[in-house]
Design a protein around this motif. Structure first.
Motif, PDB file in Angstrom:
ATOM      1  N   SER A 186      24.102 -22.789 -31.585  1.00 25.02           N
ATOM      2  CA  SER A 186      22.996 -22.915 -30.638  1.00 25.02           C
ATOM      3  C   SER A 186      23.118 -21.837 -29.570  1.00 25.02           C
ATOM      4  O   SER A 186      24.144 -21.165 -29.451  1.00 25.02           O
ATOM      5  N   SER A 187      22.059 -21.678 -28.788  1.00 25.67           N
ATOM      6  CA  SER A 187      22.064 -20.706 -27.691  1.00 25.67           C
ATOM      7  C   SER A 187      22.319 -21.391 -26.350  1.00 25.67           C
ATOM      8  O   SER A 187      22.151 -20.794 -25.300  1.00 25.67           O
ATOM      9  N   GLY A 188      22.735 -22.647 -26.387  1.00 18.80           N
ATOM     10  CA  GLY A 188      22.964 -23.413 -25.170  1.00 18.80           C
ATOM     11  C   GLY A 188      22.523 -24.845 -25.376  1.00 18.80           C
ATOM     12  O   GLY A 188      22.588 -25.373 -26.488  1.00 18.80           O
ATOM     13  N   VAL A 189      22.021 -25.472 -24.328  1.00 20.94           N
ATOM     14  CA  VAL A 189      21.627 -26.872 -24.402  1.00 20.94           C
ATOM     15  C   VAL A 189      20.323 -27.046 -25.177  1.00 20.94           C
ATOM     16  O   VAL A 189      19.993 -28.143 -25.615  1.00 20.94           O
ATOM     17  N   HIS A 190      19.583 -25.969 -25.389  1.00 19.91           N
ATOM     18  CA  HIS A 190      18.265 -25.990 -26.029  1.00 19.91           C
ATOM     19  C   HIS A 190      17.296 -26.820 -25.188  1.00 19.91           C
ATOM     20  O   HIS A 190      17.112 -26.525 -24.019  1.00 19.91           O
ATOM     21  N   SER A 191      16.664 -27.868 -25.717  1.00 20.72           N
ATOM     22  CA  SER A 191      15.637 -28.575 -24.935  1.00 20.72           C
ATOM     23  C   SER A 191      15.784 -30.086 -25.001  1.00 20.72           C
ATOM     24  O   SER A 191      14.801 -30.814 -24.908  1.00 20.72           O
ATOM     25  N   ASN A 192      17.014 -30.560 -25.140  1.00 16.77           N
ATOM     26  CA  ASN A 192      17.254 -32.009 -25.191  1.00 16.77           C
ATOM     27  C   ASN A 192      18.414 -32.387 -24.284  1.00 16.77           C
ATOM     28  O   ASN A 192      19.342 -31.608 -24.096  1.00 16.77           O
TER      29      ASN A 192
END
Length: 347
Positions: A186-192
């Motif tokens: 992933s590129s981070g926390v994303h959207s959740n």
């Protein structure tokens, strides 16, 4: 008798002229997302798309809709709205490819109490960028100015994506015990998980403008890193053969999302030592004292997409994905049973 002046829609808080000007302003952004099958630009009562022109013979349509959750609150509070549109697109099109579908077109819904044309244009240009990166045409949308419905400066976003596949090519298909699980970083926390993220930031005592504790820039900038788009890479893997299923790791994490693509009687075992937990998740876990089980059920924890691949194709698919720019880890296998079990340590 003195004639009273008539009321106008603008006096009620809705500026139709500003909305029209916004449409004209974003037309170039939408135009650059045009692809085979696109038939009309913005401004009509409906948007047209030609499936035959897109190269399909006997297509099955797949639709998805989503938002970006309370990550939107951080974008609003920091004024950094340029990439939240990428998140919106990613949350929809990453779901579509899990069905084996190619995303074809996208529509957005943007609602606010008072239209700020500059801010709205930045948001929609981000949506167009997400569409361009995923080969998806932005062919329409709705801008709603609704006085009294939103606090000053607030807005909301929703996205709608439609994709297609040839009949009989839908996924999941052929999942079996022994299949290899390939995890894409992933590129981070994303959207959740952002309701928890925001609570943890509050507990930490830091503000969005403070230095990021685990990297460069501000905390707000780091937490607004856009959701990674996996579309082109994953479609290439599907077309190469051997991919039996895909799981987009969103709300519910690995624990809840992976079982959605496994048939009855099959589960998965995952080795937590097969990848390193990205620093953002380590910081969140430390601030909140979060247990590994909670992390794995709330966040992507560093794995944004999982491919279920035939064992004899795993090496080839991994090499293809790495050539496409993905960081790939073999994180486990499909086994008899149900649910997801873990070995190793999340660290």
């Amino acid at each position: 008798m003195t004639k009273k002046n008539g009321m106008t829609y603008a006096e009620a808080g809705v500026d139709i002229d500003a909305g029209n000007a916004l449409v004209e302003r974003i037309k170039p952004a939408a135009k650059r997302t045009a692809r085979a099958g696109t038939m009309s630009g913005l401004g009509g009562f409906g948007a047209l798309f030609d499936l035959k022109g897109a190269g399909y013979t006997d297509p099955v349509l797949v639709a998805a809709t989503d938002g970006v959750g309370t990550k939107l609150r951080i974008a609003i509070d920091t004024g950094n709205v340029d990439t939240i549109g990428i998140d919106l697109v990613a949350m929809c099109v990453n779901d579509l490819v899990c069905q084996g579908a190619e995303p074809l077109f996208f529509l957005d819904y943007f609602a606010t109490g008072k239209l700020d044309a500059d801010e709205a244009a930045r948001i929609i240009e981000g949506i167009a960028e997400g569409c361009a990166q995923s080969g998806c045409a932005l062919i329409g949308g709705e801008t709603a100015e609704m006085p009294g419905m939103y606090h000053k400066g607030d807005f909301d976003l929703a996205g709608f994506a439609v994709g297609a596949m040839e009949r009989g090519q839908d996924l999941p298909a052929g999942v079996a015990a022994g299949d290899v699980l390939l995890g894409l970083a992933s590129s981070g926390v994303h959207s959740n998980g952002y309701s928890l993220v925001r609570r943890l930031v509050e507990v930490s005592g830091l503000g969005w403008g403070d230095a990021c504790p685990w990297g460069g820039g501000t905390l707000g900038e780091a937490l607004l890193a856009p959701t990674r788009l996996y579309v082109r890479q994953v479609l290439a893997a599907i077309r190469a053969g051997g991919v039996h299923a895909l799981a987009h790791i969103t709300g519910g994490g690995l624990t809840e999302n992976l079982p959605r693509v496994l048939p009855e009687g099959l589960g998965a075992t995952i080795d937590l030592d097969s990848w390193d937990l990205p620093p953002v998740f380590g910081w969140l876990a430390k601030v909140g004292g979060l247990e590994a089980a909670e992390m794995l059920k709330t966040f992507n924890s560093g794995i944004g997409m999982v491919l279920v691949v035939a064992p004899d194709r795993a090496d080839a698919v991994q090499s293809l994905l790495e050539a496409e720019g993905e960081t790939v880890r073999r994180i486990g296998t499909v086994v008899a049973g149900q649910g997801v079990s873990y070995t190793g340590t999340l660290s």
